[in-house]
Design an enzyme around this catalytic site. Structure first.
Site, PDB file in Angstrom:
ATOM      1  N   GLU A 110       0.857  -1.188   0.000  1.00  0.00           N
ATOM      2  CA  GLU A 110       0.000   0.000   0.000  1.00  0.00           C
ATOM      3  C   GLU A 110       0.884   1.225   0.000  1.00  0.00           C
ATOM      4  OE1 GLU A 110      -2.385  -0.264   3.549  1.00  0.00           O
ATOM      5  OE2 GLU A 110      -2.823  -2.362   3.119  1.00  0.00           O
ATOM      6  N   LYS A 112       2.091   4.762   1.463  1.00  0.00           N
ATOM      7  CA  LYS A 112       2.093   5.344   2.800  1.00  0.00           C
ATOM      8  C   LYS A 112       1.671   6.807   2.658  1.00  0.00           C
ATOM      9  CE  LYS A 112       4.817   5.287   7.035  1.00  0.00           C
ATOM     10  NZ  LYS A 112       4.789   6.682   7.463  1.00  0.00           N
ATOM     11  N   ASP A 114       0.719  10.481   3.531  1.00  0.00           N
ATOM     12  CA  ASP A 114       1.351  11.377   4.502  1.00  0.00           C
ATOM     13  C   ASP A 114       0.355  12.426   4.997  1.00  0.00           C
ATOM     14  OD1 ASP A 114       3.388  12.207   6.054  1.00  0.00           O
ATOM     15  OD2 ASP A 114       4.475  13.273   4.486  1.00  0.00           O
ATOM     16  N   CYS A 405      11.526  50.045  -4.888  1.00  0.00           N
ATOM     17  CA  CYS A 405      11.334  51.485  -4.755  1.00  0.00           C
ATOM     18  C   CYS A 405      12.308  52.101  -3.764  1.00  0.00           C
ATOM     19  CB  CYS A 405       9.898  51.796  -4.358  1.00  0.00           C
ATOM     20  SG  CYS A 405       9.550  51.372  -2.652  1.00  0.00           S
ATOM     21  N   CYS A 420       7.282  46.568   2.689  1.00  0.00           N
ATOM     22  CA  CYS A 420       7.636  47.860   2.117  1.00  0.00           C
ATOM     23  C   CYS A 420       6.459  48.790   2.402  1.00  0.00           C
ATOM     24  CB  CYS A 420       7.848  47.754   0.606  1.00  0.00           C
ATOM     25  SG  CYS A 420       7.880  49.378  -0.185  1.00  0.00           S
TER      26      CYS A 420
HETATM   27  P1  AMP Z   1       5.242   6.254  11.525  1.00  0.00           P
HETATM   28  O1  AMP Z   1       4.444   7.498  11.911  1.00  0.00           O
HETATM   29  O2  AMP Z   1       6.425   6.558  10.697  1.00  0.00           O
HETATM   30  O3  AMP Z   1       5.457   5.335  12.691  1.00  0.00           O
HETATM   31  O4  AMP Z   1       4.316   5.456  10.528  1.00  0.00           O
HETATM   32  C1  AMP Z   1       3.099   4.921  10.958  1.00  0.00           C
HETATM   33  C2  AMP Z   1       1.995   5.732  10.385  1.00  0.00           C
HETATM   34  O5  AMP Z   1       1.927   5.608   8.972  1.00  0.00           O
HETATM   35  C3  AMP Z   1       0.657   5.239  10.838  1.00  0.00           C
HETATM   36  O6  AMP Z   1       0.306   5.796  12.067  1.00  0.00           O
HETATM   37  C4  AMP Z   1      -0.248   5.730   9.759  1.00  0.00           C
HETATM   38  O7  AMP Z   1      -0.776   6.977  10.138  1.00  0.00           O
HETATM   39  C5  AMP Z   1       0.639   5.985   8.561  1.00  0.00           C
HETATM   40  N1  AMP Z   1       0.217   5.274   7.348  1.00  0.00           N
HETATM   41  C6  AMP Z   1       0.053   5.871   6.143  1.00  0.00           C
HETATM   42  N2  AMP Z   1      -0.331   4.989   5.214  1.00  0.00           N
HETATM   43  C7  AMP Z   1      -0.454   3.797   5.824  1.00  0.00           C
HETATM   44  C8  AMP Z   1      -0.836   2.502   5.376  1.00  0.00           C
HETATM   45  N3  AMP Z   1      -1.159   2.252   4.091  1.00  0.00           N
HETATM   46  N4  AMP Z   1      -0.845   1.503   6.286  1.00  0.00           N
HETATM   47  C9  AMP Z   1      -0.498   1.736   7.575  1.00  0.00           C
HETATM   48  N5  AMP Z   1      -0.140   2.950   8.054  1.00  0.00           N
HETATM   49  C10 AMP Z   1      -0.100   3.967   7.185  1.00  0.00           C
HETATM   50 ZN    ZN Z   2       8.704  49.201  -2.352  1.00  0.00          ZN
END
Ligand code: AMP
Ligand code: ZN
Length: 664
Positions: A110, A112, A114, A405, A420
């Site tokens: 999957e 990851k 962010d 200016c 400015c």
């Molecule tokens: P970390 O914060 O580096 O410990 O990574 C764990 C976090 O990755 C989890 O708490 C999730 O919020 C996030 N995460 C994002 N995508 C996934 C996914 N496909 N499966 C599991 N965790 C995920």
């Molecule tokens: Zn200016």
């Protein structure tokens, strides 16, 4: 049809359309049709509060305010993930798995995502709770805010388990993030740094109506619970999708670590094609029995492994630091770089944000710097390669004067940005302000675009927005690429802008911190520009939702002689500087300072007219009774719970006739 059935069927219909739009990305009706249905439901729910439901699609717009987020213990702990950065580390992980489980092992790959992790609890197919990860054992209850995220289903479909948790990530796609930032910049606010922090910050906003306006999404990846009937991770993803959750289609089932590595390499290269930020791939053992055999370490499951993408970073030489001046006079330092290839594009410039940032990183001209591409459109400098620094280099002296200016820059206390102050004599500020004046949400002048404004300013034909009204066709014809027809359209467009209502004119003036909403409020309260110009800071601060910063900015704007002169000229040209007589005729402030709740059915006026009467007379309408409610206007068939609450709080309960007597 009986009302309850009608309400139910509207809710189901709206749920389906919501799902088509936000989860499947395949809308089947127009936004307008959707809004009409939503409005119909809203009206029915208000009229028949006995059928209210916290998971109704009408709740998506928010309204609930959370002062303190309650701490909730997770039923199932939210573990973190072990990280890996190389092929070897992944292969070692596989070896450890082989020692514990026998037989064939499949892996789910999957992305990851962010953002901010979230745990949703569903009972009998309804969203019960949404809790942040916190320390993994307990998090904050952010249900009111999460309910506004359109891709979180409030009611499930199909054969879901009676009770379960589902984990996912709340994210802010690039496009929505960019739009939010554009709006902030437009009113002179600083843009947000990146999508991830903005997403997690959004979950902790007190006002859910504010959260509702943010284009957040929720991507799900894991079902947790007892007796869910699910035997593999992959099946879990499919089931979650069937029940109505948004589960990205990029997830794949793999038979070997070699295959897993191919998936990783593919996404390492293609992740920038995704509409949201990702920072790696998560690999999970597919079979739940095998997962149980493998178990957890103190912090993370042994059956899952995150593979982190390398940050997209390059090093290059910083040739020169220059300074940009925005419409509001805000100065942004820009790093001009030796061109470098980064995440598929050539980068020549990077933002340095402000003086503090330059000092913190200690960046100097001539340095070799590290450039990174995050959620922002402009890449940023994240550090300096000190080993390569010229021993003779000197710390950067931040600009003291405007590059355009030459006016001395100022920095107000508590603000990160330098400004400015030569508002009316600084070329980019002049052009920027006129461009803002003509923009779509402001005067919306047809036939005139931003580039033409720049040409007009450069040709010395205009120096402020009032000058637009002195332009003649002969003046603009000599401009580059200006045909007879377009010159005529331009002049006509300017003429037509004299009909634009006062509230938009007020926004168009470009007073710092006065965005569309604030402009509306000010227009409504002061009714004309003279009253606003005469208002003191204290008077402004006393208005609902007008803070110190806005009040100061308004007063400061009208203190300026040239601004006052421009306003006077706009008045002479016939631009709307007061609320139209028609609007005014119906407005008073008889109800100023009072909050009303309307409930039930009325005989003489419709609910909508009642609302309008309250607002036009300066009162506020609220949907639920609280200690702040001054009056409950009670009609026929009023909801018993509202009545009970009003009685308990001692709210004034008045009839339709009582109310009409108050305003007439
Ligand atoms: P970390 O914060 O580096 O410990 O990574 C764990 C976090 O990755 C989890 O708490 C999730 O919020 C996030 N995460 C994002 N995508 C996934 C996914 N496909 N499966 C599991 N965790 C995920
Ligand atoms: Zn200016």
């Amino acid at each position: 049809m009986d009302v309850e059935k009608k309400i139910q069927s509207l809710r189901e219909e709206l749920q389906q359309h919501n799902y088509n739009y936000y989860v499947l990305d395949k809308p089947q009706i127009s936004d307008y049709e959707f809004d009409m249905k939503l409005k119909e439901l809203q009206e029915l729910e208000e009229k028949y509060p006995e059928f209210q439901d916290e998971n109704s699609p009408t709740r998506r717009v928010g309204g609930a305010v959370t002062k303190n987020f309650e701490t909730v213990v997770h039923d199932h702990r939210m573990y973190s993930l072990s990280n890996s950065y190389s092929k070897e580390e992944l292969e070692d992980w596989e070896k450890r798995i082989r020692k514990i489980v026998e037989g064939k092992v499949q892996y789910v790959c999957e992305l990851k995502y962010d953002g901010a992790s979230i745990s949703l609890t569903y009972e009998n197919g309804r969203l019960k709770k949404a809790v942040t990860r916190g320390d993994g054992f307990q998090g904050d209850d952010v249900t009111n805010n999460v309910r506004t995220i359109r891709s979180v289903p409030l009611k499930l479909k199909g054969d879901y388990p009676e009770k379960f948790d589902i984990r996912g990530e709340i994210i802010l796609p690039y496009e929505g993030f960019a739009k939010m930032n554009a709006e902030r910049v437009e009113i002179g606010e600083e843009p947000y740094a990146n999508p991830r922090n903005t997403a997690s910050g959004s979950l902790k906003l007190q006002d859910s109506a504010e959260v509702s306006k943010r284009p957040l999404e929720c991507l799900l990846y894991s079902i947790v619970g007892n007796n869910t009937g699910i035997t593999t991770q992959y099946e879990g993803l499919e089931k979650a999708r069937e029940w109505g959750f948004k589960v990205p289609e990029e997830s794949e089932l793999k038979d070997s670590i070699e295959e897993v590595l191919k998936y990783i390499n593919y996404w390492d290269e293609h992740r920038h094609d995704l509409p949201y930020e990702t920072d790696g791939v998560v690999v999970k053992v597919n079979n739940i029995h095998q997962q149980e055999e493998l178990g957890h370490t103190a912090k993370s499951p042994r059956w899952a492994m995150a593979y982190k993408f390398k940050a997209e970073q390059e090093s290059t030489k910083l040739k020169k630091i220059t300074y940009q001046v925005g419409r509001t006079g805000a100065i942004t330092p820009v790093a001009n770089l030796e061109p470098v290839q980064l995440a598929g594009t050539v980068v020549k410039r990077a933002s340095l944000h402000n003086a503090d940032q330059i000092e913190k990183l200690d960046v100097r001209e001539g340095d070799t710097v590290f450039v990174e591409k995050g959620g922002e459109i402009i890449p940023k400098i994240v550090g300096v390669d000190f080993a390569k620094r010229d021993p003779d280099s000197e710390p950067t002296q931040y600009a003291t004067h405007c590059p355009e200016c030459n006016t001395e820059l100022v920095r107000n206390e508590g603000e990160a940005q330098h400004y400015c102050p030569n508002t009316n004599g600084c070329p980019p500020q002049i052009t920027g302000r006129i461009q803002h004046y003509i923009s779509r949400k402001a005067m919306d002048i047809e036939g005139l675009g931003g580039e033409t404004v720049a040409l007009l300013v450069n040709a010395d034909l205009i120096g402020n927005y009032a000058d637009l009204y002195t332009l003649k066709k002969e003046d603009v014809l000599p401009l580059e690429r200006m045909a007879d027809k377009s010159a005529e359209n331009l002049i006509n467009g300017i003429e037509k802008s004299k009909e634009v209502p006062f509230e938009r004119v007020l926004f168009a003036l470009g007073i710092r911190y006065v965005g569309e909403t604030v402009a509306k409020k000010l227009a409504k309260h002061f009714k004309n520009i003279d009253a606003l110009m005469a208002a003191s800071e204290e008077e402004l601060i006393n208005l609902d939702e007008i803070g110190e910063r806005i009040a100061w900015s308004v007063v400061d704007f009208f203190k300026n002689e040239e601004n006052r002169e421009n306003v006077q000229r706009l008045r002479e040209y016939g631009v709307q500087l007061e609320i139209s007589a028609e609007k005014l005729a119906n407005q008073t402030d008889k109800l100023e300072g009072n909050t009303f709740v309307i409930s039930g059915v009325f005989e003489k006026v419709s609910r909508n007219d009642l609302k309008k009467l309250i607002e036009d007379n300066g009162g506020k309408v609220s949907s639920s009774i609280s200690s702040k409610t001054n009056y409950l206007v009670a009609g026929e068939n009023m909801g018993p719970s509202k009545l009970a609450k009003a009685e308990k709080l001692g709210t004034n309960i008045i009839s339709e006739d009582d109310f009409l007597a108050m305003v007439n």
